[in-house]
Every structure is written in structure tokens, then in C-alpha cells.
Design a protein around this motif. Structure first.
Motif: not given
Length: 95
Positions: A42, A49, A40, A45
Motif C-alpha cells: 500500500h 500516486s 505490492n 501505491e
């Protein structure tokens, strides 16, 4: 190529790392870089990606007391597996 990330999320250039990491590359989180693999966040993430294999040095995760908070997207490696990954990716770039 093996990208070794040893910096915390606040000191690492994750945008550039993720932009240049290729599909056949691997990203290994070590030292304070394991903080980038926390669930959880950034930073996680961004790493996901990049669409590349994600690893973390298990000893560094344990040393920081983060075993329960590391994402299941991150494969934990011991030192022998780190050597095997280095052999598989002879070109390396440290971040």
C-alpha cells in the motif's frame, strides 16, 4: 524540493507527503524508509500516486536484504548520486 523519507511505512505520514509533493519534486527513501518501496504494498501505491520521481539509497536497500523486493518504479542511487540529487533540489524536507 527533495523529500527524504527515513521512516518505515507504519511510522511515516505518507498521506501528507504525497499530498504536498509536487510534480517537479523528488522523494528519496533511505534508512527504514526503503521499506515503503517494496513491491505490492500500500505504501508503494501511495508513493506512485504522488506522480513524482522516486529514489532509494542503494546501500540501505542492500543492508536490509531487500534488493529483490524493491519496485522497478524506484531508482536506486549510490551516495554520489544522492549528493547530485541534493544539489538539484536545494530545498529539502525530511520525513
Amino acid at each position: 524540493m527533495l523529500h527524504t523519507l527515513a521512516k518505515s511505512p507504519t511510522a511515516a505520514d505518507l498521506t501528507t507527503l504525497c499530498a504536498i509533493a509536487g510534480n517537479n519534486d523528488a522523494i528519496l527513501l533511505l534508512q527504514d524508509g526503503v521499506l515503503c518501496g517494496l513491491v505490492n504494498t500500500h505504501s508503494l501505491e501511495k508513493l506512485i500516486s504522488a506522480s513524482t520521481s522516486l529514489y532509494a539509497l542503494k546501500a540501505d536497500v542492500i543492508a536490509r536484504g531487500l534488493s529483490a523486493r524493491i519496485s522497478s518504479n524506484i531508482v536506486l542511487l549510490d551516495y554520489n548520486q544522492f549528493v547530485e540529487l541534493s544539489v538539484k533540489h536545494p530545498q529539502q524536507l525530511s520525513w
